[in-house]
Motif scaffolding. Sequence first.
Motif, PDB file in Angstrom:
ATOM      1  N   LEU A  18      30.330  66.425  35.230  1.00 14.80           N
ATOM      2  CA  LEU A  18      29.016  65.783  35.167  1.00 14.80           C
ATOM      3  C   LEU A  18      28.677  65.367  33.734  1.00 14.80           C
ATOM      4  O   LEU A  18      28.179  64.261  33.511  1.00 14.80           O
ATOM      5  N   ARG A  19      28.988  66.213  32.760  1.00 16.12           N
ATOM      6  CA  ARG A  19      28.736  65.836  31.360  1.00 16.12           C
ATOM      7  C   ARG A  19      29.538  64.593  30.975  1.00 16.12           C
ATOM      8  O   ARG A  19      29.023  63.684  30.322  1.00 16.12           O
ATOM      9  N   ALA A  20      30.807  64.544  31.373  1.00 12.92           N
ATOM     10  CA  ALA A  20      31.647  63.382  31.051  1.00 12.92           C
ATOM     11  C   ALA A  20      31.122  62.118  31.728  1.00 12.92           C
ATOM     12  O   ALA A  20      31.093  61.045  31.115  1.00 12.92           O
ATOM     13  N   VAL A  21      30.695  62.238  32.961  1.00 11.45           N
ATOM     14  CA  VAL A  21      30.157  61.077  33.687  1.00 11.45           C
ATOM     15  C   VAL A  21      28.852  60.622  33.041  1.00 11.45           C
ATOM     16  O   VAL A  21      28.609  59.415  32.901  1.00 11.45           O
ATOM     17  N   ARG A  22      28.030  61.546  32.628  1.00 12.69           N
ATOM     18  CA  ARG A  22      26.766  61.166  31.970  1.00 12.69           C
ATOM     19  C   ARG A  22      27.008  60.405  30.676  1.00 12.69           C
ATOM     20  O   ARG A  22      26.199  59.558  30.302  1.00 12.69           O
ATOM     21  N   GLN A  23      28.120  60.684  29.990  1.00 10.93           N
ATOM     22  CA  GLN A  23      28.455  59.914  28.791  1.00 10.93           C
ATOM     23  C   GLN A  23      28.703  58.455  29.155  1.00 10.93           C
ATOM     24  O   GLN A  23      28.471  57.565  28.346  1.00 10.93           O
ATOM     25  N   VAL A  24      29.160  58.228  30.381  1.00 14.01           N
ATOM     26  CA  VAL A  24      29.486  56.875  30.827  1.00 14.01           C
ATOM     27  C   VAL A  24      28.272  56.170  31.412  1.00 14.01           C
ATOM     28  O   VAL A  24      27.984  55.021  31.087  1.00 14.01           O
ATOM     29  N   VAL A  25      27.553  56.837  32.302  1.00 13.37           N
ATOM     30  CA  VAL A  25      26.495  56.169  33.077  1.00 13.37           C
ATOM     31  C   VAL A  25      25.094  56.608  32.705  1.00 13.37           C
ATOM     32  O   VAL A  25      24.124  56.105  33.265  1.00 13.37           O
ATOM     33  N   GLY A  26      24.964  57.531  31.782  1.00 17.53           N
ATOM     34  CA  GLY A  26      23.644  58.023  31.427  1.00 17.53           C
ATOM     35  C   GLY A  26      23.215  59.161  32.346  1.00 17.53           C
ATOM     36  O   GLY A  26      23.977  59.628  33.193  1.00 17.53           O
ATOM     37  N   ASP A  27      21.977  59.554  32.188  1.00 16.65           N
ATOM     38  CA  ASP A  27      21.476  60.731  32.890  1.00 16.65           C
ATOM     39  C   ASP A  27      20.661  60.371  34.125  1.00 16.65           C
ATOM     40  O   ASP A  27      19.840  61.147  34.581  1.00 16.65           O
ATOM     41  N   GLY A  28      20.892  59.203  34.667  1.00 17.53           N
ATOM     42  CA  GLY A  28      20.137  58.768  35.836  1.00 17.53           C
ATOM     43  C   GLY A  28      20.496  59.529  37.097  1.00 17.53           C
ATOM     44  O   GLY A  28      21.401  60.374  37.101  1.00 17.53           O
ATOM     45  N   PRO A  29      19.828  59.215  38.181  1.00 24.57           N
ATOM     46  CA  PRO A  29      20.047  59.929  39.442  1.00 24.57           C
ATOM     47  C   PRO A  29      21.443  59.725  40.034  1.00 24.57           C
ATOM     48  O   PRO A  29      21.910  60.560  40.802  1.00 24.57           O
ATOM     49  N   GLU A  30      22.122  58.654  39.656  1.00 23.86           N
ATOM     50  CA  GLU A  30      23.464  58.398  40.192  1.00 23.86           C
ATOM     51  C   GLU A  30      24.538  59.268  39.547  1.00 23.86           C
ATOM     52  O   GLU A  30      25.623  59.413  40.107  1.00 23.86           O
ATOM     53  N   ALA A  31      24.267  59.835  38.394  1.00 24.30           N
ATOM     54  CA  ALA A  31      25.290  60.583  37.653  1.00 24.30           C
ATOM     55  C   ALA A  31      25.861  61.722  38.489  1.00 24.30           C
ATOM     56  O   ALA A  31      27.083  61.901  38.557  1.00 24.30           O
ATOM     57  N   SER A  32      25.018  62.463  39.149  1.00 21.16           N
ATOM     58  CA  SER A  32      25.480  63.596  39.951  1.00 21.16           C
ATOM     59  C   SER A  32      26.342  63.143  41.124  1.00 21.16           C
ATOM     60  O   SER A  32      27.383  63.740  41.412  1.00 21.16           O
ATOM     61  N   CYS A  33      25.925  62.079  41.788  1.00 20.40           N
ATOM     62  CA  CYS A  33      26.710  61.538  42.911  1.00 20.40           C
ATOM     63  C   CYS A  33      28.063  61.035  42.410  1.00 20.40           C
ATOM     64  O   CYS A  33      29.096  61.317  43.013  1.00 20.40           O
ATOM     65  N   ARG A  34      28.058  60.304  41.318  1.00 18.20           N
ATOM     66  CA  ARG A  34      29.317  59.780  40.767  1.00 18.20           C
ATOM     67  C   ARG A  34      30.254  60.918  40.353  1.00 18.20           C
ATOM     68  O   ARG A  34      31.448  60.875  40.621  1.00 18.20           O
ATOM     69  N   ALA A  35      29.707  61.936  39.713  1.00 19.03           N
ATOM     70  CA  ALA A  35      30.525  63.079  39.296  1.00 19.03           C
ATOM     71  C   ALA A  35      31.092  63.810  40.507  1.00 19.03           C
ATOM     72  O   ALA A  35      32.259  64.212  40.512  1.00 19.03           O
ATOM     73  N   SER A  36      30.290  63.959  41.539  1.00 16.13           N
ATOM     74  CA  SER A  36      30.764  64.638  42.755  1.00 16.13           C
ATOM     75  C   SER A  36      31.875  63.849  43.433  1.00 16.13           C
ATOM     76  O   SER A  36      32.870  64.425  43.896  1.00 16.13           O
ATOM     77  N   MET A  37      31.722  62.553  43.512  1.00 14.48           N
ATOM     78  CA  MET A  37      32.762  61.730  44.141  1.00 14.48           C
ATOM     79  C   MET A  37      34.038  61.724  43.294  1.00 14.48           C
ATOM     80  O   MET A  37      35.144  61.761  43.832  1.00 14.48           O
ATOM     81  N   LEU A  38      33.881  61.701  41.978  1.00 17.00           N
ATOM     82  CA  LEU A  38      35.040  61.804  41.094  1.00 17.00           C
ATOM     83  C   LEU A  38      35.755  63.136  41.340  1.00 17.00           C
ATOM     84  O   LEU A  38      36.989  63.180  41.442  1.00 17.00           O
TER      85      LEU A  38
END
Length: 192
Positions: free
Chosen positions: A125-145
């Motif tokens: 999740l931290r790595a994904v937030r570096q890419v997409v920011g801290d928006g609501p999609e970050a958690s979903c994107r990290a989970s799918m990754l």
Amino acid sequence: MAFTARSEPTRAAILAGARRLLAEKGYEGTTIRAVAAEAGVDASMVMRYYTNKAGLFTAAVDLDLQFPDTSDWPREELGERMARHFVARWEGELSDELIRLLLRSAVTNAAAVEQLRAVFGGQVLRAVRQVVGDGPEASCRASMLATQVLGVALCRYVLELPPVVAMDADTLASMMAPVIQHYLTGDLAAAV
């Protein structure tokens, strides 16, 4: 409990012994006494440093995915670079037995499941937030990754599915990259 530098070799020997036994016998087959014998210490020392088997397990599989700073990666290369990072962490220059040990253990052990959740829920999740920011999609994107990389790792290292095992590291990373790229930068709403 504060540990001294003098205790570090003993703690390291205990963790090394625990990792060897966990890899060989799994969580259920590994005992505090066996770990102590493997490390050449009394079982009371294991309990002193790690309290119980669950504490020992958590310390033994304290996995660091070793993510680099992804914030300056070109957006169009995120999937490829992330895929290559995971493959390097599993079996390349960054590899150790911890990811495989944790995956094998998670198949049958609730503590391992929680450890995987913590690792992937935090570090990915931290790595994904570096890419997409801290928006609501970050958690979903990290989970799918996480579903992609854990699924591939499970099939390659635990289930040992022949076609997945037969791929060289470059092919494996190239196959994963487009899916990871989509999870990081694609339109997730379009898939619904």
